[in-house]
Scaffold this active site. Sequence first.
Site, mmCIF file in Angstrom:
data_model
loop_
_atom_site.group_PDB
_atom_site.id
_atom_site.type_symbol
_atom_site.label_atom_id
_atom_site.label_comp_id
_atom_site.label_asym_id
_atom_site.label_seq_id
_atom_site.Cartn_x
_atom_site.Cartn_y
_atom_site.Cartn_z
ATOM 1 N N HIS A 1 -6.300 -16.877 -27.903
ATOM 2 C CA HIS A 1 -6.149 -18.152 -28.623
ATOM 3 C C HIS A 1 -5.407 -19.153 -27.728
ATOM 4 O O HIS A 1 -4.328 -19.636 -28.075
ATOM 5 C CB HIS A 1 -5.356 -17.905 -29.914
ATOM 6 C CG HIS A 1 -5.774 -18.787 -31.050
ATOM 7 N ND1 HIS A 1 -6.919 -18.578 -31.779
ATOM 8 C CD2 HIS A 1 -5.200 -19.897 -31.569
ATOM 9 C CE1 HIS A 1 -7.019 -19.510 -32.703
ATOM 10 N NE2 HIS A 1 -6.000 -20.321 -32.593
ATOM 11 N N GLY B 1 -9.304 -25.791 -31.485
ATOM 12 C CA GLY B 1 -10.611 -25.825 -30.819
ATOM 13 C C GLY B 1 -11.005 -24.517 -30.150
ATOM 14 O O GLY B 1 -11.985 -24.472 -29.401
ATOM 15 N N TYR C 1 -15.850 -13.270 -39.052
ATOM 16 C CA TYR C 1 -14.400 -13.022 -39.053
ATOM 17 C C TYR C 1 -14.100 -11.527 -39.090
ATOM 18 O O TYR C 1 -13.156 -11.055 -38.458
ATOM 19 C CB TYR C 1 -13.738 -13.693 -40.270
ATOM 20 C CG TYR C 1 -13.690 -15.203 -40.224
ATOM 21 C CD1 TYR C 1 -13.518 -15.889 -39.017
ATOM 22 C CD2 TYR C 1 -13.808 -15.952 -41.388
ATOM 23 C CE1 TYR C 1 -13.477 -17.281 -38.979
ATOM 24 C CE2 TYR C 1 -13.767 -17.347 -41.362
ATOM 25 C CZ TYR C 1 -13.600 -17.993 -40.152
ATOM 26 O OH TYR C 1 -13.558 -19.373 -40.117
#
Length: 250
Positions: free
Chosen positions: A171, A176, A208
Site C-alpha cells: 500500500h 490510489g 477483496y
Amino acid sequence: MEHFAKIDELLIKLNSYRPLTEGELQRIREEFLISFTYNSNAIEGNTLTLQETALVIKEGITIDKKPLKDHLEAVGHKEAWHYVEELVKQKDQMSEKVIKEIHSLVLMDKREDRGVYRRVPVTIMGATNTPPQPYQVPLQMEQLILRYQQPTQLHTLERVALFHLEFEAIHPFIDGNGRTGRLLLNTELMKEGYPPIDIKFSDRKRYYDCFKSYHSDGNNPLEMVSLVKEYVEEELTRYLELIMMANNDF
C-alpha cells in the site's frame, strides 16, 4: 502448469488469426477503457455510472450534481491507461519510476500526493494485514521489483497475480493504490501478449476476499490467481469470437 493449458491454447489460437484492423482495434480498446475506468473507480467509491463515465471520457461532459473528484478520477484513469498502452508498445520493464508515473496520472485530483510514497501509517478497512510503516515502504518496493524481475518457473498469470497481492499489501501511496495496482496488473498481462482484464465492481467482494485469503492462508495466492485466470480466459474467448467473426470463420 497443466491448469493453464486452456489459456495458453486460446492465446495461440488467437495469435494464429489475421489481426483486426486498426479501426476495429480502436473500437474494442475504447469500449474496454470506458468499462475498465468505470469498474476500477467504482471499486474505490466513485459514484459515476458507466454511461456517465463514457460521457466524461469521450465527450468531456460534466455530470450535474456529481463531485469534481469523480470527474477527475475518470480523466486521470483514462490518461494513465494511455500511458500504459505506450509502456506496452515500448516493452518497458516494471520499475518504481513506471509505478510512480502511473500513480501520478491516476491521482489527478490530489496534486501533492502524486507519485509520492506515503509518509504516514495506514490501515485498510476490513483487511487482515497491516501495511508496513512509512519508513519501510521504499525498501519493500525496491525488493518487490527485484523479486518480480527474477527468473521464475511461475506462469505469467501467477506472477502478475502475486505481484498485485504484494503491491496492495505494501500500500505504498496514501491513495490510489487499487487503481494503480490494477493498471500495473494489465500492463504486465499485455506485455506478455494477453488481453487486459476488467475486474467488475459487481465482483468486488470476491476480489477483496482474494486479499483476505492471501494473508490468512500463509501468503497463498491461489484465489487471486483463479480470479485473474477466469477473467483472462473470458477476455481471450471474447477476442477470439470477435476475430473469427471478422475473418468470417465460424
